[in-house]
Design a protein around this motif. Structure first.
Motif, PDB file in Angstrom:
ATOM      1  N   GLU A  64       0.818  -1.216   0.000  1.00  0.00           N
ATOM      2  CA  GLU A  64       0.000   0.000   0.000  1.00  0.00           C
ATOM      3  C   GLU A  64       0.850   1.265   0.000  1.00  0.00           C
ATOM      4  O   GLU A  64       0.509   2.244  -0.668  1.00  0.00           O
ATOM      5  CB  GLU A  64      -0.992   0.028   1.165  1.00  0.00           C
ATOM      6  N   VAL A  65       1.953   1.250   0.701  1.00  0.00           N
ATOM      7  CA  VAL A  65       2.796   2.449   0.684  1.00  0.00           C
ATOM      8  C   VAL A  65       3.453   2.612  -0.687  1.00  0.00           C
ATOM      9  O   VAL A  65       3.604   3.732  -1.180  1.00  0.00           O
ATOM     10  CB  VAL A  65       3.819   2.463   1.843  1.00  0.00           C
ATOM     11  N   PHE A  68       0.810   4.157  -2.730  1.00  0.00           N
ATOM     12  CA  PHE A  68       0.688   5.559  -2.335  1.00  0.00           C
ATOM     13  C   PHE A  68       1.770   6.402  -3.010  1.00  0.00           C
ATOM     14  O   PHE A  68       1.487   7.461  -3.591  1.00  0.00           O
ATOM     15  CB  PHE A  68       0.786   5.656  -0.805  1.00  0.00           C
ATOM     16  N   ARG A  71       1.170   6.593  -6.837  1.00  0.00           N
ATOM     17  CA  ARG A  71       0.064   7.519  -7.159  1.00  0.00           C
ATOM     18  C   ARG A  71       0.530   8.961  -7.013  1.00  0.00           C
ATOM     19  O   ARG A  71       0.222   9.811  -7.843  1.00  0.00           O
ATOM     20  CB  ARG A  71      -1.146   7.265  -6.253  1.00  0.00           C
ATOM     21  N   ARG A  72       1.278   9.220  -5.965  1.00  0.00           N
ATOM     22  CA  ARG A  72       1.806  10.565  -5.709  1.00  0.00           C
ATOM     23  C   ARG A  72       2.704  11.025  -6.859  1.00  0.00           C
ATOM     24  O   ARG A  72       2.729  12.199  -7.208  1.00  0.00           O
ATOM     25  CB  ARG A  72       2.573  10.526  -4.385  1.00  0.00           C
ATOM     26  N   LEU A 129       2.545   9.727   5.769  1.00  0.00           N
ATOM     27  CA  LEU A 129       2.045   8.357   5.644  1.00  0.00           C
ATOM     28  C   LEU A 129       1.122   8.010   6.806  1.00  0.00           C
ATOM     29  O   LEU A 129       0.089   7.369   6.603  1.00  0.00           O
ATOM     30  CB  LEU A 129       3.212   7.378   5.543  1.00  0.00           C
ATOM     31  N   ALA A 132      -2.220   9.787   6.355  1.00  0.00           N
ATOM     32  CA  ALA A 132      -3.024   9.167   5.294  1.00  0.00           C
ATOM     33  C   ALA A 132      -3.446   7.748   5.666  1.00  0.00           C
ATOM     34  O   ALA A 132      -4.105   7.079   4.881  1.00  0.00           O
ATOM     35  CB  ALA A 132      -2.243   9.160   3.989  1.00  0.00           C
ATOM     36  N   VAL A 134      -1.739   4.996   5.830  1.00  0.00           N
ATOM     37  CA  VAL A 134      -1.212   4.041   4.866  1.00  0.00           C
ATOM     38  C   VAL A 134      -0.747   2.779   5.605  1.00  0.00           C
ATOM     39  O   VAL A 134       0.056   2.861   6.537  1.00  0.00           O
ATOM     40  CB  VAL A 134      -0.055   4.665   4.053  1.00  0.00           C
TER      41      VAL A 134
END
Length: 174
Positions: A64-65, A68, A71-72, A129, A132, A134
């Motif tokens: 997931e990180v 993240f 996506r960033r 993180l 959010a 994450v």
């Protein structure tokens, strides 16, 4: 919850699309080969440990990180969750498997080759993180980004090898 990847040939992808249950068993046979090789240092069920390491990859709990961060960075291919669903109702642990076509693998490999982890993580604070939420919520540990880097760095190499071979990639969470 772990992010998992399996390189598949065009013929194997066609079989997987026709029979997601076959694909599940096929993917698990490669994961078990890795687990057995790591534990016993030998092949399992005729699967060569070296080939298993080339075909199967995990990003462990860092999936997931990694998603993240990608996506960033506005990365154009979803290498963490895949671009297409494999079957309508299969459950590989946390939902159905997904996949990347050989063309998407090639595009992702080229993009990741130009995106070292240092650039991906540039400007990201552990507090970001945590804020959010994450997964896996280890952001109070000072070495957390080094842990993520450890799980991210094999991914570009894995996808580059898949792209070179013209393989597609199955992606799932378990």
């Amino acid at each position: 919850m772990n992010g998992e990847y399996l390189r598949v040939t065009g013929a194997e992808l066609r079989l997987a699309l026709e029979d997601p249950d076959w694909a599940y068993e096929f993917a698990n046979s490669w994961r078990e080969a890795i687990d057995f090789a790591d534990d016993a240092g030998a092949e399992w069920d005729g699967r060569d440990p070296a080939e298993a390491r080339q075909r199967f990859l995990t990003t462990h709990k860092a999936w997931e990180v990694i998603a993240f961060l990608l996506r960033r960075a506005s990365f154009p291919i979803d290498v963490v969750m895949g671009e297409h669903t494999l079957g309508d109702d299969s459950d590989w642990g946390y939902g159905p498997a997904r996949y990347l076509t050989a063309q998407e693998v090639a595009q992702a490999a080229a993009g990741l080759a130009a995106l070292p982890f240092s650039a991906l993580a540039d400007g990201v604070a552990l507090a970001d993180l945590a804020a959010a939420s994450v997964y896996p919520m280890i952001w109070d540990e000072p070495e957390a980004l080094q842990w993520v880097q450890h799980w991210y760095e094999p991914l570009p190499t894995f996808l580059a090898a898949a792209a070179h071979a013209g393989d597609s990639v199955l992606v799932w969470l378990d």
